[in-house]
Motif scaffolding. Structure first.
Motif, PDB file in Angstrom:
ATOM      1  N   TYR A  78       0.817  -1.215   0.000  1.00  0.00           N
ATOM      2  CA  TYR A  78       0.000   0.000   0.000  1.00  0.00           C
ATOM      3  C   TYR A  78       0.850   1.263   0.000  1.00  0.00           C
ATOM      4  CZ  TYR A  78      -4.044  -2.894   0.931  1.00  0.00           C
ATOM      5  OH  TYR A  78      -5.034  -3.838   0.828  1.00  0.00           O
TER       6      TYR A  78
ATOM      7  N   LYS B  83      -7.719   5.396   1.458  1.00  0.00           N
ATOM      8  CA  LYS B  83      -9.019   4.809   1.152  1.00  0.00           C
ATOM      9  C   LYS B  83      -9.411   3.709   2.136  1.00  0.00           C
ATOM     10  CE  LYS B  83      -8.389   5.516  -3.829  1.00  0.00           C
ATOM     11  NZ  LYS B  83      -8.230   4.838  -5.127  1.00  0.00           N
TER      12      LYS B  83
ATOM     13  N   ARG C 245      -1.917   6.760  -1.250  1.00  0.00           N
ATOM     14  CA  ARG C 245      -3.228   6.889  -1.891  1.00  0.00           C
ATOM     15  C   ARG C 245      -4.146   5.726  -1.541  1.00  0.00           C
ATOM     16  NH1 ARG C 245      -1.066   6.548  -8.006  1.00  0.00           N
ATOM     17  NH2 ARG C 245       0.544   7.781  -6.998  1.00  0.00           N
ATOM     18  N   GLU C 246      -3.561   4.539  -1.314  1.00  0.00           N
ATOM     19  CA  GLU C 246      -4.402   3.406  -0.910  1.00  0.00           C
ATOM     20  C   GLU C 246      -4.746   3.475   0.580  1.00  0.00           C
ATOM     21  OE1 GLU C 246      -2.679   2.517  -4.644  1.00  0.00           O
ATOM     22  OE2 GLU C 246      -1.452   2.420  -2.825  1.00  0.00           O
TER      23      GLU C 246
ATOM     24  N   TYR D  82       4.081  -1.476   3.150  1.00  0.00           N
ATOM     25  CA  TYR D  82       3.731  -0.116   2.746  1.00  0.00           C
ATOM     26  C   TYR D  82       4.953   0.596   2.194  1.00  0.00           C
ATOM     27  CZ  TYR D  82       5.641   0.870   7.420  1.00  0.00           C
ATOM     28  OH  TYR D  82       6.447   0.938   8.523  1.00  0.00           O
TER      29      TYR D  82
ATOM     30  N   ASN E 278      -6.673  -4.354  -3.527  1.00  0.00           N
ATOM     31  CA  ASN E 278      -5.480  -3.649  -3.981  1.00  0.00           C
ATOM     32  C   ASN E 278      -4.890  -4.378  -5.176  1.00  0.00           C
ATOM     33  OD1 ASN E 278      -3.519  -1.627  -3.822  1.00  0.00           O
ATOM     34  ND2 ASN E 278      -2.130  -2.982  -2.732  1.00  0.00           N
TER      35      ASN E 278
END
Length: 415
Positions: free
Chosen positions: A268, A275, A271-272, A330, A284
């Motif tokens: 991630y 959300k 931007r993910e 991440y 994803n």
């Protein structure tokens, strides 16, 4: 006949109750055709209401040398091509249109607004007749051959009056819904503000003071913070401290684009993370290999249950609580991880991070770069009020109880 109609009504076709004509597009290669004093409407200008502005214009030569035709004021327009099929408009002044529009320029035994509302009611039928494909369309022939139940003129006027009365009521309800959504958002913000000032639930003198909690779990923590810009008086038993005193704030090792995969362990970016929901991870499309993930685990912190992820670039401050079942990595400094290695109520921090008080700190300290950015060092200095652990739990329970009521109202508004 599609269905039975009342006495005094008749079945006819759109071609029988009006004169219809399509428009045209003057040659774009001839610049003298454009910029004149004759409005030229495209389907994107249709607004399902009165047309009071048409940006583009053409010249009289363009009308004379193309299939564009001047439609009188009061003409009812309908789009025939592409994504705008069935879109409507009523001209308030004479104008031409492109070939994607069909105009009813004369009316026989029908009022302009009754025709407008009939076409509006049949939009889905026109869309269905337009078919699929890259450029769905209907034709003038389809329009003029469409059956229409025609009441007497006086009844048409009564029908239009009733429709407009109901539409006005619906618009008022929609505005009320929008206002209520805004009120709910403000109320949630106010609740969080009350919570961080110690006014949402009552204090219990038997609770262990937050200063003792902090010293026990992190002896090196700053118990008091002298920052008049962000601190305020807190209730007895509370303290103000900084985020770095209660969390190990870290970011991840950079993942090269060449290491991105289409399957494996979810990966991630900010931007993910922005959300993500408190309820779970979203689907994803980015992954790293299982082997790569295992190698990272040995050297760098990976998200674990009760950690909090924060989007740190662009849409900053969006938070996500890591669940026991989660397994993901991440991207470098675009996401920060608040490692909850101590005994802090994660949901309390999650809710406080969404308060205007905390968001102001984030935005105030994220400027100076092209894109809003939260750095690790800045995040560590964020000041937050910390109540006793037992009160943290009571605050979370009250916030979630109240927010659940608001969410139920919002869901019913959106249904």
């Amino acid at each position: 006949m599609p269905f039975e109609i009342p006495k005094g009504w008749v079945w006819t076709t759109l071609g029988d109750i009006g004169t219809w004509q399509a428009g045209g597009t003057p040659s774009r290669s001839n610049k003298s055709y454009y910029g004149g004093n004759i409005p030229w409407l495209k389907t994107g200008d249709l607004n399902d209401g009165l047309i009071t502005n048409i940006p583009e214009t053409i010249t009289e030569d363009a009308v004379a040398n193309s299939s564009a035709k001047i439609n009188p004021a009061g003409s009812v327009l309908i789009a025939m091509y592409g994504a705008t099929i069935g879109k409507l408009g009523i001209l308030t002044f004479p104008a031409t249109t492109n070939q994607a529009c069909c105009a009813c320029i004369e009316y026989f035994a029908i009022t302009q607004h009754y025709l407008f509302y009939f076409l509006l009611s049949h939009r889905n039928m026109f869309i269905a007749k337009g078919g699929g494909g890259a450029q769905p369309n209907i034709s003038k022939e389809i329009i003029v051959n469409t059956a229409i139940p025609l009441p007497p003129l006086a009844e048409q006027e009564r029908i239009v009056t009733k429709i407009e009365r109901w539409f006005a009521l619906i618009d008022e309800i929609e505005q009320d819904k929008s206002d209520l959504q805004s009120i709910i958002k403000q109320a949630k913000s106010k609740i969080l503000d009350i919570a961080i000032h110690g006014k949402l639930v009552s204090q219990d003198p038997n609770d262990e003071a937050a200063s003792k909690l902090l010293k026990r779990i992190n002896p090196k923590a700053e118990i008091t913070c002298d920052n008049g810009h962000y601190t305020f008086d807190v209730p007895s038993g509370w303290i103000t401290t900084n985020l770095g005193s209660i969390f190990n704030v870290v970011s991840a090792k950079r993942i090269l684009k060449s290491d991105w995969k289409h399957s494996g362990v979810p990966f991630y970016r900010a931007r993910e993370i922005a959300k993500l929901s408190i309820y779970g991870l979203v689907d994803n499309e980015l992954y790293i290999s299982e082997e790569h993930y295992n190698s990272l685990k040995e050297k760098f912190p990976v998200p674990k249950a009760s950690d909090i992820m924060i989007s740190a670039i662009g849409t900053i401050g969006k938070c996500y609580i890591v669940k026991e079942s989660d397994k993901f990595y991440y991207k470098d400094a675009s996401v920060l991880c608040l490692c909850n290695d101590y005994q802090i109520n994660t949901k309390y921090i999650y809710h406080i991070m969404r308060s205007e008080y905390m968001l102001k700190q984030m935005y105030d300290n994220s400027k100076g770069t092209t894109v809003d950015t939260i750095t690790i060092e800045k995040a560590k200095q964020y000041i937050l009020p910390l109540p006793p652990l037992a009160e943290q739990q009571r605050i979370v329970a009250k916030i979630e109880e109240t927010f659940s009521i608001f969410d139920g109202i919002q869901n019913s508004l959106e249904a």
